[in-house]
Enzyme design. Structure first.
Site, PDB file in Angstrom:
ATOM      1  N   GLN A 134      29.383  15.535  62.178  1.00 44.46           N
ATOM      2  CA  GLN A 134      30.352  16.706  61.804  1.00 44.46           C
ATOM      3  C   GLN A 134      30.938  17.455  63.205  1.00 44.46           C
ATOM      4  OE1 GLN A 134      31.657  16.961  58.798  1.00 44.46           O
ATOM      5  NE2 GLN A 134      32.716  18.531  59.266  1.00 44.46           N
ATOM      6  N   ASP A 146      33.709   7.381  60.242  1.00 48.95           N
ATOM      7  CA  ASP A 146      34.646   8.550  60.591  1.00 48.95           C
ATOM      8  C   ASP A 146      35.762   7.806  61.339  1.00 48.95           C
ATOM      9  OD1 ASP A 146      34.535  10.961  59.597  1.00 48.95           O
ATOM     10  OD2 ASP A 146      33.100  11.484  61.245  1.00 48.95           O
ATOM     11  N   LYS A 181      30.089  16.491  51.027  1.00 53.25           N
ATOM     12  CA  LYS A 181      30.076  15.055  51.161  1.00 53.25           C
ATOM     13  C   LYS A 181      28.750  14.544  50.560  1.00 53.25           C
ATOM     14  CE  LYS A 181      32.846  15.302  55.594  1.00 53.25           C
ATOM     15  NZ  LYS A 181      33.136  15.314  56.904  1.00 53.25           N
TER      16      LYS A 181
HETATM   17  N1  GUN Z   1      35.602  17.979  61.181  1.00 52.49           N
HETATM   18  C1  GUN Z   1      36.777  18.192  60.570  1.00 52.49           C
HETATM   19  N2  GUN Z   1      37.355  17.061  60.122  1.00 52.49           N
HETATM   20  C2  GUN Z   1      36.409  16.111  60.459  1.00 52.49           C
HETATM   21  C3  GUN Z   1      36.142  14.868  59.984  1.00 52.49           C
HETATM   22  O1  GUN Z   1      36.970  14.056  59.526  1.00 52.49           O
HETATM   23  N3  GUN Z   1      35.023  14.079  60.447  1.00 52.49           N
HETATM   24  C4  GUN Z   1      33.934  14.871  61.115  1.00 52.49           C
HETATM   25  N4  GUN Z   1      32.895  14.209  61.550  1.00 52.49           N
HETATM   26  N5  GUN Z   1      34.084  16.159  61.250  1.00 52.49           N
HETATM   27  C5  GUN Z   1      35.223  16.883  60.901  1.00 52.49           C
END
Ligand code: GUN
Length: 291
Positions: A96, A119, A52
């Site tokens: 995350q 998110d 990211k």
């Molecule tokens: N862990 C797995 N997929 C995601 C996601 O889309 N966002 C976040 N914050 N954590 C994740």
């Protein structure tokens, strides 16, 4: 069989975002700033967060990574989130997942400012999504929609099977595909761990979206000729022949399925790259909303 190249489509989305950034710079507007909170030492989470951050560099976003030891208390984490909520330079941020067991995920996600919740996991935004009100869509379902739209897969009136009912993928994609919009209007079935006769459900489906995390679970004899398959599975499977000692495997047994399907996403290189570009798209949206 047509392969849906998520890496290529994600690259196109990132190029489009980059063009918007060039335009913003010409107009002396702020560059979007994405922050990520990473708690603990989970290898897969570290890889995702790094991807990211790297994507931010590619499109010219500012990024910040807040790393905490998994001994951080819930209250300390909440206090960090409040600081980021109040930081005017940060447009959007993510926590995350998964979080360590002693931290209540629901409580944490509730503390993220809905305006910075790129998110789309805050109940306000999740509720808006459910009601069909414009908001930040969670990145993985948004990425799946983008793949379906750009590949011109028809969803209207189609039988769509979503396997998995997780908060991050299964539930939101099932809601979005059933809504009355250009990428929806499907007849959606959600299958999960208590569902019976999954093979029959798969064989009846025009579109299968699998997010169960069981490597190569869906075999060729389980699918209808010409159906479209979106494989959201990303499981690390031990592989001593690989330099990393593992390989990434999807929910679908690509070999036995590929000769029967209409469209299919590969793993890796399908849904995975899309989640990153959609997160950045949400961050650009958050920045634009605060102009
Ligand atoms: N862990 C797995 N997929 C995601 C996601 O889309 N966002 C976040 N914050 N954590 C994740």
């Amino acid at each position: 069989m047509k392969l849906i190249d998520g890496k290529d489509i994600s690259g196109k989305v990132l190029d489009e975002i980059k063009l918007s950034i060039d335009e913003r710079l010409k107009n002396n507007l702020k560059v979007p700033h994405l922050a990520a909170i990473l708690v603990g030492d989970d290898g897969a989470s570290k890889t995702y967060v790094n991807s990211k951050i790297k994507a931010c560099e590619r499109v010219g976003f500012k990024s910040s990574l807040f790393k905490f030891d998994d001994s951080i208390s819930e209250n300390e984490l909440i206090s960090q989130i409040q600081d980021i909520n109040e930081d005017n330079d940060i447009d959007g941020f993510i926590v995350q997942l998964p979080l360590p067991k002693h931290i209540n995920q629901e409580k944490i996600l509730n503390k993220v400012s809905p305006d910075k919740d790129v998110d789309g996991f805050h109940p306000n935004n999740y509720g808006k999504m459910t009601l069909g009100i414009d908001t930040f869509l969670p990145a993985t379902p948004a990425g799946i929609i983008e793949l379906i739209e750009r590949s011109e897969i028809q969803t209207e009136g189609k039988k769509c099977l979503v396997i998995g009912r997780s908060q991050i993928v299964g539930r939101p994609i099932s809601i979005l595909l059933s809504q009355n919009n250009s990428f929806g209007n499907s007849t959606v079935t959600v299958a999960h761990s208590r569902s019976k006769d999954l093979k029959k459900l798969c064989l009846e489906s025009d579109i299968i979206i699998s997010a169960i995390g069981i490597p190569e679970f869906i075999k060729g004899d389980m699918i209808k000729e010409g159906s479209s398959i979106i494989d959201v599975g990303i499981t690390r499977v031990k592989d001593i022949s690989s330099p990393k000692g593992y390989r990434i495997t999807g929910d679908v047994d690509f070999k036995s399925v590929s000769s029967k399907v209409g469209y299919i996403t590969p793993v890796p290189g399908g849904v995975g790259p899309m989640t990153i570009s959609m997160l950045l798209k949400n961050t650009l949206k958050a920045c634009e909303l605060s102009d």
